[in-house]
Design an enzyme around this catalytic site. Structure first.
Site, PDB file in Angstrom:
ATOM      1  N   ASP A  18      31.495  31.371  42.023  1.00 44.70           N
ATOM      2  CA  ASP A  18      30.748  32.634  42.163  1.00 44.70           C
ATOM      3  C   ASP A  18      29.974  32.666  43.481  1.00 44.70           C
ATOM      4  O   ASP A  18      29.546  31.624  43.989  1.00 44.70           O
ATOM      5  CB  ASP A  18      29.793  32.797  40.967  1.00 44.70           C
ATOM      6  N   ASN A  66      37.032  41.607  36.028  1.00 45.23           N
ATOM      7  CA  ASN A  66      36.972  41.873  37.480  1.00 45.23           C
ATOM      8  C   ASN A  66      37.777  43.108  37.907  1.00 45.23           C
ATOM      9  O   ASN A  66      37.633  43.593  39.031  1.00 45.23           O
ATOM     10  CB  ASN A  66      37.405  40.649  38.289  1.00 45.23           C
TER      11      ASN A  66
END
Ligand code: IPE
Ligand code: IPE
Ligand code: MG
Length: 248
Positions: A18, A66
């Protein structure tokens, strides 16, 4: 290539990669350059994990959530996966890396699915580190698909409801045959799982590091492993640490 794993090195490390966007933002660059730099960190992570004798490395590359990102960013991420597999597959194969893909394959773009399958098929007999790429992966989606598959067996009379054990559920997950992660690392300072390996990480140690994913390197990896090595894993039991002899 890989050395023997010391007993404090986990067998399976899973990483939530991330912070690509924030890495780029901080430098006034477009998010896409953060993702691009992130691919270099992936190469580095696979190299280090192999050197340390880690048997399984799972990388969260694209989540089932996503797709909510702007279309241009989704396209960039798909493009990077393609580039990674095209450019790195031969080298990974040469290094004896075995590739497994987890996540939902149905409805994946026609130019992505064959590449993923090629990566798995080419490396299926390799005996080095297993690189598990979580792509279009969400744990709730994975568990739901496993439950549906079991329901089909029950409905067809192949399986009795009472025969649905935890082991049988695990064997229907995308990770069937892969040991549970011992350690889950998340970069970028966020402290959540974001729908990653919810079943498999039941007893994983969680380590959150502040660095953004493109800055992930040997130092960051070793620091996370050091935190892991000092944890006391109890699995619901009592401490595994040896008791000190009294009065000696
Ligand atoms: C991780 O970085 C890459 C993916 C989720 C695909 P992000 O893109 O989430 O970066 P941040 O969290 O916005 O900084
Ligand atoms: C998790 O990161 C998914 C991947 C690393 C592929 P996100 O950036 O998508 O997670 P949230 O939205 O911050 O929870
Ligand atoms: Mg993020």
């Amino acid at each position: 290539m890989s050395t023997a794993r010391s007993h404090t090195v986990p067998q399976h490390v899973a990483i939530i990669m991330d912070g690509n966007g924030r890495w780029a933002n901080k430098r006034g660059l477009p998010r896409t350059l953060g993702h691009k730099k992130g691919v270099e960190a992936v190469r580095e992570a696979v190299r280090i994990a192999g050197d340390l004798g880690i048997d399984y490395l799972t990388l969260f590359a694209f989540s089932s959530e996503n797709w909510r990102r702007p279309e241009a960013e989704v396209n960039d991420l798909m493009g990077l996966l393609k580039v990674f597999i095209r450019r790195d597959l031969a080298e990974l194969h040469r290094k004896n890396v075995r590739i497994r893909i987890i996540g939902d394959r149905v409805n994946l773009r026609g130019d992505i699915l064959p590449l993923l399958e090629e990566a798995e098929e080419t490396t299926t007999r390799n005996t080095g580190i297993t690189l598990v790429i979580a792509f279009n992966y969400g744990a709730r989606d994975e568990i739901t698909r496993a439950v549906q598959a079991l329901a089909v067996d029950v409905a067809a009379g192949r399986l009795a409801p009472e025969d649905i054990t935890a082991q049988r559920v695990a064997s229907r997950l995308d990770t069937a045959g892969i040991p549970d992660p011992d350690l889950v690392i998340r970069t970028s300072g966020e402290e959540r799982l974001s729908n990653f390996l919810l079943w498999q990480a039941a007893y994983a140690e969680l380590v959150f590091v502040p660095e953004f994913w493109p800055d992930f390197d040997r130092d960051v990896f070793l620091r996370a492993l050091d935190v892991y090595a000092r944890r006391d894993r109890r699995f619901g039991g009592v401490t595994s640490a040896p008791t000190l002899a009294v009065g000696s």
